[in-house]
Design an enzyme around this catalytic site. Structure first.
Site, PDB file in Angstrom:
ATOM      1  CG  PHE A   1      -1.884   1.239   1.099  1.00 18.07           C
ATOM      2  CD1 PHE A   1      -3.041   1.172   0.345  1.00 18.07           C
ATOM      3  CD2 PHE A   1      -1.555   2.449   1.704  1.00 18.07           C
ATOM      4  CE1 PHE A   1      -3.869   2.290   0.207  1.00 18.07           C
ATOM      5  CE2 PHE A   1      -2.377   3.564   1.565  1.00 18.07           C
ATOM      6  CZ  PHE A   1      -3.532   3.478   0.820  1.00 18.07           C
TER       7      PHE A   1
ATOM      8  CG  ASP B   1       5.628   3.855   1.967  1.00 15.75           C
ATOM      9  OD1 ASP B   1       5.572   4.542   3.005  1.00 15.75           O
ATOM     10  OD2 ASP B   1       4.680   3.774   1.159  1.00 15.75           O
TER      11      ASP B   1
ATOM     12  CE  LYS C   1      -1.197   6.848   6.758  1.00 21.20           C
ATOM     13  NZ  LYS C   1      -0.813   5.778   5.854  1.00 21.20           N
TER      14      LYS C   1
HETATM   15  C1  PLP Z   1      -1.029   5.903   4.343  1.00 26.12           C
HETATM   16  C2  PLP Z   1       0.085   5.371   3.505  1.00 26.12           C
HETATM   17  C3  PLP Z   1       0.422   5.962   2.281  1.00 26.12           C
HETATM   18  C4  PLP Z   1      -0.383   7.090   1.662  1.00 26.12           C
HETATM   19  O1  PLP Z   1      -0.427   8.217   2.446  1.00 26.12           O
HETATM   20  P1  PLP Z   1      -1.584   9.321   2.178  1.00 26.12           P
HETATM   21  O2  PLP Z   1      -1.214  10.456   3.065  1.00 26.12           O
HETATM   22  O3  PLP Z   1      -2.883   8.676   2.561  1.00 26.12           O
HETATM   23  O4  PLP Z   1      -1.531   9.656   0.728  1.00 26.12           O
HETATM   24  C5  PLP Z   1       1.507   5.456   1.597  1.00 26.12           C
HETATM   25  N1  PLP Z   1       2.223   4.418   2.080  1.00 26.12           N
HETATM   26  C6  PLP Z   1       1.929   3.832   3.258  1.00 26.12           C
HETATM   27  C7  PLP Z   1       2.769   2.700   3.743  1.00 26.12           C
HETATM   28  C8  PLP Z   1       0.837   4.264   4.002  1.00 26.12           C
HETATM   29  O5  PLP Z   1       0.508   3.655   5.138  1.00 26.12           O
END
Ligand code: PLP
Length: 400
Positions: free
Chosen positions: A140, A225, A254
């Site tokens: 994700f 990520d 985040k």
């Molecule tokens: C939440 C998330 C994203 C995307 O972040 P947004 O601020 O919602 O665009 C990307 N990678 C990971 C691992 C995430 O948990």
């Protein structure tokens, strides 16, 4: 207005791209939130780990108010006094050379994709438009059209094609499968050290190190990520620290915002971020002084309150307690720090009904996929508060 009325209004006027629990929150403080009727709940999701510092942290409230009254936006057409300090403090904390600030996580992922591709063409010498980026099943990385194009989740893609080429998906945790797809055009491997949305999936020990070794062997970038797993959530500042790897690029978001105002960033070595020349990439709000001021304070709170260490210690404490619960519905409990997934047996009837029952008990959790409940409270949580949560979890998992 009552919660019920507000839900009806949202259902009538808002797009239905979410399926939230029907709790209408209007106030939050630390780990606690209150609905419009005044009922108190513990937040055990932390806005997918954007609230590691807890709701409305007083230091962030003060810093945001102060900055709001002074300067909020310049655009990058001019400079501001917060961006330089944000970049320097983040580099000093993380050990990277350079920072590129954006707003949402998905934008920072897009930034990393662009940087990796440009690095491949300009530094590695990949032929025009041949660069490949390797990603993983159950990944994700966000919701833009490019990013959902390399998701392995059908629903994320259905109806949104055609998609951006240049991505290869391999099974997460399988080093042999990864080795097979490397080639001279491989620009990068982009990986979550722990797959949060995938269901708190943790690859075998030594896997990330092996991924790094392959990247080095093929002169490809290792892009990690850490938008969800980073900034203390996993019990370290970054989850990749568990395997002592040295990524070429790290993506954060985040909790960089402390839950206040979207801020994301790409961190990298000089060789990578130096591929961007003026005009190559940008964002109107990226690097704005309000965002930078908030991110600086959010990071200082992580350090001052030792939130990564707290997550490490309390995560172990909570997981040990979870392991004592009667296993009739539980298939597996896995996690690092306060980033824990409880996978239920298929016979349990789905995680959703457990989350609804937990909400009735005053504990807000969210299912991820059919059968996983994610436990990720704000990292400012106290031991007594975790004990309070545990009583509710035990009751629901043993008696529902
Ligand atoms: C939440 C998330 C994203 C995307 O972040 P947004 O601020 O919602 O665009 C990307 N990678 C990971 C691992 C995430 O948990």
């Amino acid at each position: 207005m009552t919660g019920k009325e507000l839900i009806q209004i949202e259902d009538r006027y808002g797009a239905h791209n979410y399926h939230p629990l029907d709790i209408v929150i209007d106030r939050g403080e630390g780990v606690w939130v209150y609905d419009v009727e005044g009922k108190k709940y513990m937040d055990f999701l932390s806005a997918y780990s954007a609230l590691n510092q807890g709701h409305c942290h007083p230091r962030l409230v003060a810093r945001m108010k102060e900055q709001c009254e002074k300067l909020t936006l310049t655009s990058r057409a001019f400079r501001n006094d917060q961006l330089p300090l944000f970049c320097r403090e983040l580099c000093e904390l993380s050990g990277f050379d350079r920072v590129l600030p954006m707003n949402s996580g998905a934008e920072a992922v897009e930034t990393a994709v662009k940087a990796a591709r440009k690095w491949a063409y300009h530094i590695k010498g990949v032929k025009k438009n041949k660069a490949e980026i390797i990603v993983f099943t159950n990944n994700f990385h966000g919701r833009t059209t490019t990013i959902v194009g390399f998701s392995s989740e059908e629903q994320y893609k259905e109806g949104f094609g055609p998609f951006t080429p240049g991505f290869v998906i391999v099974p997460y945790g399988d080093i042999k499968a990864l080795k097979r797809v490397f080639n001279k055009n491989t620009a990068a491997v982009m990986i979550e050290p722990i797959q949060g949305e995938g269901g708190i999936l943790i690859p075998p020990e030594g896997y990330l190190k092996a991924v790094e070794t392959l990247c080095r062997g093929y002169n490809a970038l290792l892009v990690v990520d850490e938008i969800q797993s980073g900034l203390g959530r996993s019990g370290k500042l970054f989850a990749y620290e568990y395997e002592n790897v040295n990524p070429d690029m790290v993506i954060i978001g985040k909790a960089l915002s402390g839950g206040f105002y979207p801020v994301s960033a790409v961190l990298a070595r000089d060789e990578v971020l130096n591929v961007f020349k003026p005009g190559d990439h940008g964002s109107t709000f990226g690097g704005n002084p309000l965002a930078c001021a908030i991110a600086r304070e959010s990071l200082k709170i992580l350090v001052d309150e030792e939130l990564p260490l707290k997550s490490f210690e309390l995560g172990k404490y909570f997981k040990d307690k979870l392991d004592t619960i009667d296993k009739k519905y539980i298939k597996e409990i896995r996690g690092k720090g306060l980033f824990i997934g409880v996978e239920l047996e298929p016979e349990a009837g789905g995680a959703r009904r457990f989350c609804e029952a937990l909400a009735n008990e005053g504990l807000l959790c969210k299912e991820t996929h059919e059968n996983v409940i994610r436990f990720a409270p704000p990292l400012v949580i106290k031991k007594e508060e975790l004990d309070w949560a545990f009583e509710r979890v035990k009751k629901v998992l043993e008696t529902l």
